[in-house]
Design an enzyme around this catalytic site. Structure first.
Site, PDB file in Angstrom:
ATOM      1  N   CYS A 162       0.802  -1.224   0.000  1.00 63.02           N
ATOM      2  CA  CYS A 162       0.000   0.000   0.000  1.00 63.02           C
ATOM      3  C   CYS A 162       0.834   1.273   0.000  1.00 63.02           C
ATOM      4  O   CYS A 162       0.288   2.372  -0.077  1.00 63.02           O
ATOM      5  CB  CYS A 162      -0.942  -0.008   1.199  1.00 63.02           C
ATOM      6  N   HIS A 302      -2.658   8.293   5.943  1.00 58.83           N
ATOM      7  CA  HIS A 302      -2.900   6.948   5.397  1.00 58.83           C
ATOM      8  C   HIS A 302      -4.249   6.442   5.890  1.00 58.83           C
ATOM      9  O   HIS A 302      -5.043   5.925   5.104  1.00 58.83           O
ATOM     10  CB  HIS A 302      -1.766   6.013   5.818  1.00 58.83           C
ATOM     11  N   GLU A 313      -0.460   5.200  13.108  1.00 57.52           N
ATOM     12  CA  GLU A 313      -0.035   6.366  12.334  1.00 57.52           C
ATOM     13  C   GLU A 313      -0.012   7.620  13.204  1.00 57.52           C
ATOM     14  O   GLU A 313       0.913   8.439  13.111  1.00 57.52           O
ATOM     15  CB  GLU A 313      -0.970   6.589  11.139  1.00 57.52           C
ATOM     16  N   HIS A 339      -9.792   1.853   0.073  1.00 59.68           N
ATOM     17  CA  HIS A 339      -8.338   1.692   0.048  1.00 59.68           C
ATOM     18  C   HIS A 339      -7.926   1.043  -1.268  1.00 59.68           C
ATOM     19  O   HIS A 339      -8.209  -0.130  -1.506  1.00 59.68           O
ATOM     20  CB  HIS A 339      -7.910   0.840   1.243  1.00 59.68           C
TER      21      HIS A 339
END
Length: 412
Positions: A162, A302, A313, A339
């Site tokens: 990702c 993200h 994060e 996503h």
């Protein structure tokens, strides 16, 4: 001497729209691109999840039929986004040997591979298409873009889960700094909404199961977030040195001011809970940009909407910014798009470029009760960024411990 690397063209095909502009306007309007799947997979395979961020426009409807038939869906998305970005940049006249492609995908030609396997089992080897391997290989999207634009400087592929397409943009920045090309088209694509990925991610307890309300399933930072939502599509950016762009009279959206790429070396799927690799990626991006933490005015996080990932994060951001991070306008745009795995960084880079260009942070939808452990400045409405210089960071983190961050500065 460090050169300024600028964005002169953008292109996207996403769950929100068939172009970058359509996607941006839908994002600002608070729309969701997540919807119920139009197939019988859930019933056929007993899947617990029957929704995803499917592309708003089928790329096969945009490309000429003979072209689309020879490409896996991931390459179709890539080509559509790249064509739009190239046209948006004014189709710059550049020698083929000075035009490069930095592309990315997390998975590659999944549909081609699995369809070929079904054909082999059901109909035998003679019925397997001769183009199966060229269509399924991870570098196929880069090759398709390169051949369409006759880009001969290089056609490179990143596969960092990702974090892939954010890393591809960081690579493009460095390749232009090194003088390996005059113009680079960078981005990423993914077409992996398939029963096998839905089943796998669900087995890993990673997907949201909010089947009764798919459009609200992706809810970063909300107290009841229960997993991410799969998405598909592609994003592309045309990058060049400022000198080259000004010489040809190009319109400039923003500057890609730096990038940071690190590895956690911690776990194949889990983030480092102390955020060491992610925070170092942010610091590297800011260092390359010649910027301090006080210069940052916007963050495209993200923020996948997983219970653990969103906090990890935030931990990493606190390591870099301290308490100031809670006062920086943050957007978690996966709430609207889902996503896109290897394509997500390119889409979010485009959103960050447009945010500093228009001086507005996009909204984060589906935020009804913010997690008190993540006290960021997040809003369900667009947040004005004010006058003066703008500096955004866009974060991407992937399975395997891959971290990639880019810094994007307004061009005034």
């Amino acid at each position: 001497m460090t050169k300024k690397i600028v964005v002169t063209g953008i292109g996207a095909t996403t769950p929100l729209g068939g172009t970058a502009e359509e996607s941006w306007q839908a994002l600002l309007a608070g729309e969701s691109g997540v919807r119920a799947l139009d197939n019988d997979w859930a019933e056929q395979y007993g899947l617990a999840v029957d929704f995803a961020g499917t592309a708003k426009v089928d790329p096969a409807e945009v490309l000429e039929r003979p072209v689309a038939k020879r490409l896996d869906p991931s390459s179709r998305f890539a080509l559509v986004a790249a064509m739009e970005a190239w046209a948006d940049a004014g189709a710059p006249e550049v020698p083929s040997e000075r035009l490069g492609v930095d592309w990315a995908t997390g998975i590659g030609g999944l549909w081609t591979l699995l369809d070929a396997w079904d054909t082999l089992r059901e109909k035998g080897p003679r019925r397997v298409m001769p183009l199966t391997v060229p269509m399924l290989m991870p570098n196929a999207p880069a090759a398709a873009v390169s051949m369409h634009l006759e880009a001969r400087a290089f056609a490179r592929t990143v596969a960092s889960a990702c974090a892939s397409s954010t890393e591809s943009i960081a690579n493009a920045y460095e390749h232009l700094q090194l003088g390996l090309a005059d113009v680079v088209i960078a981005g990423g694509a993914e077409a992996a909404i398939h029963p096998i990925t839905l089943a796998s991610f669900n087995s890993a307890q990673a997907l949201s199961k909010r089947t009764e309300s798919p459009e609200t399933a992706s809810r970063p930072y909300n107290v009841d977030r229960d997993g991410f939502v799969m998405g598909e599509g592609a994003g592309a950016l045309v990058l060049e040195t400022e000198e080259h762009a000004l010489a040809r009279g190009a319109r400039i959206y923003a500057e890609v001011a730096g990038g940071g790429v690190t590895a956690d070396s911690y776990h194949i799927t889990a983030n480092d809970p102390e955020g060491r690799g992610a925070s170092r990626a942010v610091k590297l991006a800011l260092s390359q940009a010649g910027a301090s933490v006080d210069d940052v005015t916007h963050i495209n996080a993200h923020a996948t909407s997983t219970p653990v990932g969103d906090i990890a994060e935030y931990t990493a951001l606190r390591k870099v910014f301290g308490e100031r991070v809670d006062r920086i306008p943050v957007s978690a745009t996966k709430a609207a798009t889902g996503h896109l795995l290897g394509g997500t960084g390119a889409i979010e880079a485009i959103f960050a470029v447009l945010a500093v260009h228009h001086r507005i942070a996009p909204p984060t939808i589906n935020l009804t009760e913010q997690d008190p452990e993540i006290p960021l400045t997040v809003s369900g409405e667009p947040q004005p960024l004010g006058e003066g210089p703008q500096l955004a960071i866009s974060n991407s983190f992937g399975f395997g411990g891959h971290n990639a961050v880019i810094a994007i500065r307004s061009h005034d």
